[in-house]
Motif scaffolding. Structure first.
Motif, PDB file in Angstrom:
ATOM      1  N   LEU A  46       0.825  -1.210   0.000  1.00 25.18           N
ATOM      2  CA  LEU A  46       0.000   0.000   0.000  1.00 25.18           C
ATOM      3  C   LEU A  46       0.862   1.264   0.000  1.00 25.18           C
ATOM      4  O   LEU A  46       0.530   2.258  -0.650  1.00 25.18           O
ATOM      5  N   ALA A  47       1.959   1.222   0.738  1.00 25.60           N
ATOM      6  CA  ALA A  47       2.846   2.386   0.767  1.00 25.60           C
ATOM      7  C   ALA A  47       3.451   2.651  -0.607  1.00 25.60           C
ATOM      8  O   ALA A  47       3.615   3.809  -1.022  1.00 25.60           O
ATOM      9  N   HIS A  48       3.778   1.584  -1.323  1.00 22.55           N
ATOM     10  CA  HIS A  48       4.317   1.740  -2.679  1.00 22.55           C
ATOM     11  C   HIS A  48       3.257   2.305  -3.613  1.00 22.55           C
ATOM     12  O   HIS A  48       3.556   3.152  -4.471  1.00 22.55           O
ATOM     13  N   GLN A  49       2.016   1.853  -3.482  1.00 20.45           N
ATOM     14  CA  GLN A  49       0.943   2.379  -4.322  1.00 20.45           C
ATOM     15  C   GLN A  49       0.729   3.873  -4.074  1.00 20.45           C
ATOM     16  O   GLN A  49       0.557   4.656  -5.023  1.00 20.45           O
ATOM     17  N   ALA A  50       0.733   4.271  -2.804  1.00 21.12           N
ATOM     18  CA  ALA A  50       0.549   5.686  -2.482  1.00 21.12           C
ATOM     19  C   ALA A  50       1.702   6.525  -3.021  1.00 21.12           C
ATOM     20  O   ALA A  50       1.497   7.627  -3.562  1.00 21.12           O
ATOM     21  N   PHE A  51       2.913   6.015  -2.903  1.00 19.98           N
ATOM     22  CA  PHE A  51       4.074   6.743  -3.407  1.00 19.98           C
ATOM     23  C   PHE A  51       3.998   6.879  -4.930  1.00 19.98           C
ATOM     24  O   PHE A  51       4.308   7.946  -5.483  1.00 19.98           O
ATOM     25  N   THR A  52       3.584   5.824  -5.599  1.00 19.28           N
ATOM     26  CA  THR A  52       3.477   5.856  -7.058  1.00 19.28           C
ATOM     27  C   THR A  52       2.453   6.888  -7.522  1.00 19.28           C
ATOM     28  O   THR A  52       2.702   7.666  -8.450  1.00 19.28           O
ATOM     29  N   GLN A  53       1.297   6.915  -6.878  1.00 19.32           N
ATOM     30  CA  GLN A  53       0.268   7.880  -7.262  1.00 19.32           C
ATOM     31  C   GLN A  53       0.722   9.312  -7.018  1.00 19.32           C
ATOM     32  O   GLN A  53       0.357  10.225  -7.766  1.00 19.32           O
ATOM     33  N   THR A  54       1.526   9.531  -5.983  1.00 17.25           N
ATOM     34  CA  THR A  54       1.977  10.880  -5.663  1.00 17.25           C
ATOM     35  C   THR A  54       3.017  11.383  -6.651  1.00 17.25           C
ATOM     36  O   THR A  54       3.017  12.564  -7.025  1.00 17.25           O
ATOM     37  N   MET A  55       3.904  10.522  -7.102  1.00 16.51           N
ATOM     38  CA  MET A  55       5.064  10.945  -7.882  1.00 16.51           C
ATOM     39  C   MET A  55       4.937  10.748  -9.386  1.00 16.51           C
ATOM     40  O   MET A  55       5.808  11.210 -10.135  1.00 16.51           O
ATOM     41  N   THR A  56       3.900  10.083  -9.850  1.00 11.15           N
ATOM     42  CA  THR A  56       3.817   9.739 -11.276  1.00 11.15           C
ATOM     43  C   THR A  56       3.835  10.975 -12.166  1.00 11.15           C
ATOM     44  O   THR A  56       4.559  11.027 -13.168  1.00 11.15           O
ATOM     45  N   ARG A  57       3.057  11.999 -11.826  1.00  7.30           N
ATOM     46  CA  ARG A  57       2.967  13.176 -12.699  1.00  7.30           C
ATOM     47  C   ARG A  57       4.299  13.897 -12.817  1.00  7.30           C
ATOM     48  O   ARG A  57       4.760  14.209 -13.917  1.00  7.30           O
ATOM     49  N   ALA A  58       4.961  14.147 -11.681  1.00  7.33           N
ATOM     50  CA  ALA A  58       6.238  14.868 -11.716  1.00  7.33           C
ATOM     51  C   ALA A  58       7.329  14.026 -12.376  1.00  7.33           C
ATOM     52  O   ALA A  58       8.132  14.548 -13.157  1.00  7.33           O
TER      53      ALA A  58
END
Length: 255
Positions: A46-58
């Motif tokens: 879950l932590a990896h999923q949250a990190f991915t969603q946060t950083m994908t755009r940048a």
């Protein structure tokens, strides 16, 4: 072997597929090999999923600045997140997980980025992905020449300074967002950022990448001063003449 090592299946499969394509294997051969070892899919932490969603755009905007196409940028970002998934235990225990992930992304982007004669990242081709290159205005050739020189200068900056310049001025991130993506403090990101242009009509003001808004005021250390409030129009005081003297009108005492 994957089960014995306890490795997650989806990122290993995607990385193996990418390696097979680079080795020029046939698509049918790749598909058959995957079906022979088909295993149950495994969701990421879950932590990896949250990190991915946060950083994908940048991450995608940064990769697009160097790799020029959306397809290549998305592929590198997906590859970065897959490798991060494989190293999640190591990344989660590191001092700064955002810095760990950024260095991983940067290494993958720079591996595929075009380089100049001095083996530095060459951003000059990015000029032709800007709205300035598509504009039809007088003096466009001179403006493109200035942009080519500007982007070449950005590619010669030190690593951290170049990353701040690309994220802020090409990808449109604020100072706080840039610091968060790089895993640095806001003060550190401000300190290592490039100096502001010497002229307000610097070409970086008008060269956003397609799909990304340029943060025009980020090129200045200080925000623009607000315009002063409009002044009230001056009204001369009314008067009348009495026997050659100028007297002010007064209201009767009863009013």
């Amino acid at each position: 072997m994957i089960r014995a090592l306890g490795l997650p299946i989806p990122p290993m499969r995607r990385l193996w597929t990418a390696a097979a394509r680079e080795a020029q294997k046939e698509p049918d051969w790749i598909k058959d090999c995957i079906q022979q070892v088909a295993l149950q899919p495994e969701p990421p932490p879950l932590a990896h999923q949250a990190f991915t969603q946060t950083m994908t755009r940048a991450y995608t905007a940064y990769a697009r600045a160097f790799l020029l196409t959306d397809h290549r940028a998305r592929w590198v970002v997906t590859e970065t997140f897959d490798i991060l998934w494989l190293r999640w235990s190591e990344a989660a225990t590191s001092e700064n997980i955002r810095r760990y992930a950024w260095q991983l992304l940067r290494s993958r982007v720079m591996t595929r980025a075009h380089r100049d004669a001095e083996e530095r990242p060459d951003l000059r081709a990015t000029v032709f992905s800007t709205t300035e290159a598509c504009a039809d205005a007088p003096g466009q050739f001179a403006a493109l020449t200035e942009l080519v020189d500007l982007f070449a200068a950005i590619g010669r900056l030190p690593h951290d300074q170049m990353d701040v310049a690309v994220l802020r001025h090409l990808c449109g991130l604020t100072l706080e967002e840039t610091a968060d993506v790089l895993g640095l403090s806001t003060a550190m990101a401000h300190a290592i950022g490039p100096p502001r242009p010497c002229h307000p009509r610097h070409p970086a003001h008008r060269a956003p990448l397609p799909g990304v808004k340029l943060n025009r005021h980020a090129l200045h250390r200080r925000p623009p001063r607000p315009s002063p409030p409009p002044r009230r129009p001056h009204r001369p005081r009314r008067h009348r003449r009495l026997r050659g003297l100028r007297l002010l009108r007064r209201r009767p005492a009863g009013r």
